[in-house]
Design an enzyme around this catalytic site. Sequence first.
Site, short mmCIF file in Angstrom:
data_model
loop_
_atom_site.label_atom_id
_atom_site.label_comp_id
_atom_site.label_asym_id
_atom_site.label_seq_id
_atom_site.Cartn_x
_atom_site.Cartn_y
_atom_site.Cartn_z
N GLN A 1 -10.39 -10.82 2.60
CA GLN A 1 -11.40 -10.72 1.54
C GLN A 1 -11.28 -11.83 0.50
OE1 GLN A 1 -9.95 -6.72 0.35
NE2 GLN A 1 -10.45 -7.35 -1.72
N HIS B 1 -5.96 1.69 -11.88
CA HIS B 1 -5.58 2.22 -10.56
C HIS B 1 -5.06 3.66 -10.70
CE1 HIS B 1 -4.67 -2.21 -9.74
NE2 HIS B 1 -5.55 -1.91 -8.82
N SER C 1 -7.41 -5.16 -15.10
CA SER C 1 -7.42 -5.83 -13.81
C SER C 1 -6.04 -6.39 -13.53
CB SER C 1 -8.45 -6.97 -13.85
OG SER C 1 -8.24 -7.85 -12.76
N LEU D 1 -0.24 -2.62 -9.96
CA LEU D 1 -0.97 -1.45 -10.47
C LEU D 1 -1.02 -1.41 -11.99
CD1 LEU D 1 0.35 1.32 -8.03
CD2 LEU D 1 -1.68 -0.14 -7.79
P1 AMP Z 1 -7.78 -3.63 -6.53
O1 AMP Z 1 -6.31 -3.40 -6.49
O2 AMP Z 1 -8.22 -4.62 -7.54
O3 AMP Z 1 -8.38 -3.85 -5.16
O4 AMP Z 1 -8.41 -2.26 -7.03
C1 AMP Z 1 -8.18 -1.04 -6.34
C2 AMP Z 1 -9.15 -0.01 -6.86
O5 AMP Z 1 -8.95 0.18 -8.26
C3 AMP Z 1 -10.62 -0.45 -6.69
O6 AMP Z 1 -11.39 0.67 -6.28
C4 AMP Z 1 -10.99 -0.90 -8.07
O7 AMP Z 1 -12.37 -0.79 -8.36
C5 AMP Z 1 -10.18 0.05 -8.93
N1 AMP Z 1 -9.99 -0.51 -10.26
C6 AMP Z 1 -9.51 -1.74 -10.57
N2 AMP Z 1 -9.54 -1.94 -11.90
C7 AMP Z 1 -10.04 -0.81 -12.44
C8 AMP Z 1 -10.33 -0.38 -13.78
N3 AMP Z 1 -10.12 -1.17 -14.83
N4 AMP Z 1 -10.84 0.84 -13.97
C9 AMP Z 1 -11.07 1.66 -12.90
N5 AMP Z 1 -10.83 1.33 -11.63
C10 AMP Z 1 -10.33 0.12 -11.39
#
Ligand code: AMP
Length: 288
Positions: A67, A43, A193, A39
């Site tokens: 995925q 997140h 990210s 996280l």
């Molecule tokens: P993930 O853990 O990469 O699957 O992301 C989980 C959620 O967090 C998804 O809805 C992503 O789009 C969101 N998310 C990831 N990075 C960001 C960011 N930099 N800003 C906003 N939301 C994010």
Amino acid sequence: MVLFTEKDPLKKVLSDKRNKSLNVAGNYKLGFVPTMGALHNGHLSLVQKAVAENDTVVVSIFVNPTQFNNTADLKKYPRNLEKDLALLEGFQKDLIVFIPEVADLYGQNIISNSYDFGSLENEMEGKHRTGHFDGVGTVLSKFFQIINPDRAYFGEKDFQQLQIVKKLVSIENFPTEIVGCPILREENGLAMSSRNQRLSDKQFKNASIIYKTLMEVREKFEKTSIDQLNQMVAERFLQNPDIKLEYFEIANENTLKTTTHKNGTVNYRAFIAAYVGEVRLIDNMPLN
Ligand code: AMP
């Protein structure tokens, strides 16, 4: 914060909470934030919004195997459960963290459903990561059936995913409102990210070219043809040999169809996927 690793006890607790609250106030809302862990503040901004808007919030941490179209990517995906839990501990609200095992969600059959997301799935991430959105749809469908959230929160960082999830909800008739949330960025503009953890300091610095290029496209969008913008972006990336552009697309924000000519009534967004060493990064930006 309460932790669940199995779906059945979680289901029971959520249904008890809903029944109890419905008896008292009648306006209970359950929010859901699905994540793959490792996280960061991006997140946490989703969790923050969900906490502000709902009575109970479930955050899932699950690296979904279906995925990933690349096993090395799945293996190397950053995992840091202890730190994740410490970060979520900071939220005072009625927060539930769900960390299922693969078998609890998939049983012995780790396969995806096959969805028809129409034109949304044939572009960009769908084109370059075969089966990716079927995997996303499959795991979210499982989560939505277990959790039955009133609202689910997704980042615009994965803009195509956000549109796919809206479509999934209509295909599957889930009563869940999908809430899009803005992209959080590092100081140098790089979209936050989990994958950024895998970048060296130099790569992290270099990766800001993705954001800078998107900003340049946005500034020039009104007065420049799509052809010229495509060319400009290709040149910017050629000047930076440490980063390999996988795709740059300007697309209709709603259909995600790539465009070659502007139409005044359409909202456009620019999308980039690029490799920084072995790490694949994506980003996007609204243009008008
Ligand atoms: P993930 O853990 O990469 O699957 O992301 C989980 C959620 O967090 C998804 O809805 C992503 O789009 C969101 N998310 C990831 N990075 C960001 C960011 N930099 N800003 C906003 N939301 C994010």
